[in-house]
Design a protein around this motif. Structure first.
Motif, PDB file in Angstrom:
ATOM      1  N   ARG A 196       0.839  -1.202   0.000  1.00  0.00           N
ATOM      2  CA  ARG A 196       0.000   0.000   0.000  1.00  0.00           C
ATOM      3  C   ARG A 196       0.870   1.247   0.000  1.00  0.00           C
ATOM      4  NH1 ARG A 196      -1.251   3.485   3.804  1.00  0.00           N
ATOM      5  NH2 ARG A 196      -0.569   2.167   5.521  1.00  0.00           N
ATOM      6  N   LEU A 197       1.918   1.248   0.819  1.00  0.00           N
ATOM      7  CA  LEU A 197       2.805   2.402   0.892  1.00  0.00           C
ATOM      8  C   LEU A 197       3.537   2.629  -0.427  1.00  0.00           C
ATOM      9  CD1 LEU A 197       4.340   1.794   4.428  1.00  0.00           C
ATOM     10  CD2 LEU A 197       2.598   3.483   3.807  1.00  0.00           C
ATOM     11  N   ALA A 198       3.936   1.553  -1.085  1.00  0.00           N
ATOM     12  CA  ALA A 198       4.647   1.665  -2.356  1.00  0.00           C
ATOM     13  C   ALA A 198       3.763   2.251  -3.449  1.00  0.00           C
ATOM     14  CB  ALA A 198       5.169   0.298  -2.785  1.00  0.00           C
ATOM     15  N   ALA A 199       2.464   2.078  -3.325  1.00  0.00           N
ATOM     16  CA  ALA A 199       1.532   2.584  -4.335  1.00  0.00           C
ATOM     17  C   ALA A 199       1.205   4.060  -4.141  1.00  0.00           C
ATOM     18  CB  ALA A 199       0.230   1.775  -4.301  1.00  0.00           C
ATOM     19  N   LEU A 200       1.584   4.643  -3.002  1.00  0.00           N
ATOM     20  CA  LEU A 200       1.317   6.051  -2.738  1.00  0.00           C
ATOM     21  C   LEU A 200       2.290   6.933  -3.510  1.00  0.00           C
ATOM     22  CD1 LEU A 200       0.848   5.972   1.142  1.00  0.00           C
ATOM     23  CD2 LEU A 200      -0.941   6.135  -0.599  1.00  0.00           C
TER      24      LEU A 200
END
Length: 58
Positions: free
Chosen positions: A47-51
């Motif tokens: 999820r963090l990588a997609a931000l």
């Protein structure tokens, strides 16, 4: 055993005091991290990588 973490050793909270500016995790996620399964950690890291990143206006 290696524990996955998005921590980049820039441990600074946003102005609301709820999210780390370094890794992007919330305080709740950071607090629960050691008790999470590897699958739970990887889901948060995905999820963090997609931000958007700070360079692109996060």
């Amino acid at each position: 055993m290696t524990v996955s973490t998005p921590c980049i050793s820039i441990c600074t909270l946003d102005v609301s005091g709820r999210q780390c500016l370094g890794c992007g995790r919330t305080l709740a996620e950071i607090g629960a991290w050691s008790g999470m399964s590897e699958a739970e950690r990887r889901a948060i890291m995905a999820r963090l990588a997609a931000l958007p990143t700070a360079e692109s206006g996060r």
